[in-house]
Design a protein around this motif. Structure first.
Motif, PDB file in Angstrom:
ATOM      1  N   PRO A 244       0.688  -1.281  -0.241  1.00  0.00           N
ATOM      2  CA  PRO A 244      -0.082  -0.044   0.008  1.00  0.00           C
ATOM      3  C   PRO A 244       0.801   1.402   0.002  1.00  0.00           C
ATOM      4  O   PRO A 244       1.911   1.450   0.861  1.00  0.00           O
ATOM      5  CB  PRO A 244      -0.848  -0.176   1.270  1.00  0.00           C
ATOM      6  CG  PRO A 244      -0.697  -1.712   1.919  1.00  0.00           C
ATOM      7  CD  PRO A 244       0.762  -2.079   1.266  1.00  0.00           C
ATOM      8  N   LEU A 245       0.575   2.114  -1.042  1.00  0.00           N
ATOM      9  CA  LEU A 245       1.105   3.402  -0.892  1.00  0.00           C
ATOM     10  C   LEU A 245       0.324   4.744  -1.211  1.00  0.00           C
ATOM     11  O   LEU A 245      -1.082   4.221  -1.713  1.00  0.00           O
ATOM     12  CB  LEU A 245       2.097   3.494  -2.152  1.00  0.00           C
ATOM     13  CG  LEU A 245       3.447   2.515  -2.069  1.00  0.00           C
ATOM     14  CD1 LEU A 245       4.168   2.505  -3.310  1.00  0.00           C
ATOM     15  CD2 LEU A 245       4.282   2.998  -0.866  1.00  0.00           C
ATOM     16  N   ALA A 246       0.520   5.658  -1.122  1.00  0.00           N
ATOM     17  CA  ALA A 246      -0.384   7.059  -1.341  1.00  0.00           C
ATOM     18  C   ALA A 246      -0.697   7.045  -2.817  1.00  0.00           C
ATOM     19  O   ALA A 246       0.117   6.476  -3.904  1.00  0.00           O
ATOM     20  CB  ALA A 246       0.215   8.218  -0.811  1.00  0.00           C
ATOM     21  N   ALA A 247      -1.870   7.091  -3.160  1.00  0.00           N
ATOM     22  CA  ALA A 247      -2.482   7.107  -4.489  1.00  0.00           C
ATOM     23  C   ALA A 247      -1.931   7.735  -5.385  1.00  0.00           C
ATOM     24  O   ALA A 247      -1.480   7.866  -6.326  1.00  0.00           O
ATOM     25  CB  ALA A 247      -4.076   7.520  -4.481  1.00  0.00           C
ATOM     26  N   ALA A 248      -1.420   9.294  -4.758  1.00  0.00           N
ATOM     27  CA  ALA A 248      -0.607  10.112  -5.806  1.00  0.00           C
ATOM     28  C   ALA A 248       0.687   9.678  -5.964  1.00  0.00           C
ATOM     29  O   ALA A 248       1.282   9.646  -7.114  1.00  0.00           O
ATOM     30  CB  ALA A 248      -0.675  11.672  -4.829  1.00  0.00           C
ATOM     31  N   THR A 249       1.252   8.967  -5.150  1.00  0.00           N
ATOM     32  CA  THR A 249       2.495   8.152  -5.316  1.00  0.00           C
ATOM     33  C   THR A 249       2.511   7.204  -6.254  1.00  0.00           C
ATOM     34  O   THR A 249       3.215   7.253  -7.338  1.00  0.00           O
ATOM     35  CB  THR A 249       3.265   7.572  -3.876  1.00  0.00           C
ATOM     36  OG1 THR A 249       3.394   8.508  -2.701  1.00  0.00           O
ATOM     37  CG2 THR A 249       4.435   6.898  -4.373  1.00  0.00           C
TER      38      THR A 249
END
Length: 300
Positions: A20-25
């Protein structure tokens, strides 16, 4: 249908290779992966809540030869570009971490929470230096829980019991602690990696700061070294607006819920883990870290 705050928070996360990572990333992944590292870069690498801000301030103090004023030039998160940092497109959006890094003169000090498998490939080819700090999983889990609680951009962690399960299954931002730490530990002899332990830094900060100094190719005298030890103490950094995140808006980090710099101790996990959770965790730890030579100190 209007999203509830909880749903809108959840919607901001995506996965890369199951992490899981930030969507923007994730939305800017190609640009992040195309980043060009340089041989004189120093990349600070950590799993979240493992002493990242602490090691950043130590490195900056060494780089600035112990000059406190120079270390006050900007907030810590602006001094070392965070390579996977990205924000959703908006008029006031900050630049991507890689854009900020590209604008920075060499030698650059950069920061990441990415695991070895997600790091932009140029880092492995550039022969640059990596500085990794590992913290024992139990304290790391507790610290990350309180960070999840106060962060307004991370999903709600739920109760401690719920979050405990989320953490051990690796469903937290930046993925599994086990995979992250193990991944960096296993390649430590193949690249220019200085692998430090948070607990050693607490036990003997002077000795560990000396290691960092030597790794950076710096030769500072005893007086400067003592000054760096004092200026990078938890108490000093907790009061320092350049390091304590007090400048971050409450809409992003609500420090009335939990301070960003909370305790900075070793063994706080004993105030959170039940006996059953501790037994369960130890068993999972044995399975996940089987065959690795890494050893952690759980209390000082």
């Amino acid at each position: 249908m209007a999203l509830t705050p909880e749903l809108s928070k959840q919607a901001k996360w995506k996965e890369i290779a199951g992490i899981p990572l930030a969507a923007a990333t994730v939305d800017n992944w190609n640009q992040i992966q195309a980043f060009k590292a340089k041989p004189d870069d120093l990349l600070i690498c950590t799993y979240p809540k493992s002493g990242t801000t602490w090691i950043q301030e130590i490195v900056d103090m060494i780089e600035q030869n112990g000059d406190v004023e120079k270390c006050q030039r900007d907030i810590i998160q602006h001094r070392h570009p965070f390579i996977e940092w990205a924000r959703p497109p908006q008029p006031s959006a900050l630049k991507l971490g890689v854009d900020k890094a590209n604008e920075m003169p060499s030698p650059r000090i950069l920061k990441t929470h990415l695991s070895t498998q997600l790091l932009p490939p140029s880092f492995w080819k550039s022969n640059c230096k990596f500085l990794y700090v590992a913290r024992n999983a139990k304290d790391c889990m507790v610290s990350y829980y309180h960070f999840y609680r106060m962060s307004q951009v991370l999903p709600d962690p739920g109760t401690w019991d719920e979050y405990f399960e989320t953490f051990i299954s690796g469903k937290v931002n930046w993925g599994s602690w086990f995979d992250h730490v193990r991944g960096w530990w296993e390649i430590r002899d193949r690249y220019k990696i200085l692998f430090l332990f948070y607990e050693d830094m607490k036990r003997d900060p002077k000795r560990e700061i000396q290691k960092v100094m030597q790794f950076m190719g710096k030769n500072l005298d005893e007086e400067v070294l003592e000054k760096i030890v004092q200026e990078t103490s938890f108490e000093k950094m907790k009061e320092n607006p350049m390091t304590n995140r007090s400048t971050v808006p409450k809409s992003i980090l609500d420090q009335s819920i939990s301070p960003f710099m909370r305790k900075g101790t070793v063994g706080d996990w004993k105030n959170h883990f039940t006996v059953a959770q501790n037994e369960k965790f130890d068993e999972i730890y044995r399975q996940k870290m089987k065959g690795t030579s890494i050893n952690f100190c759980m209390e000082l």
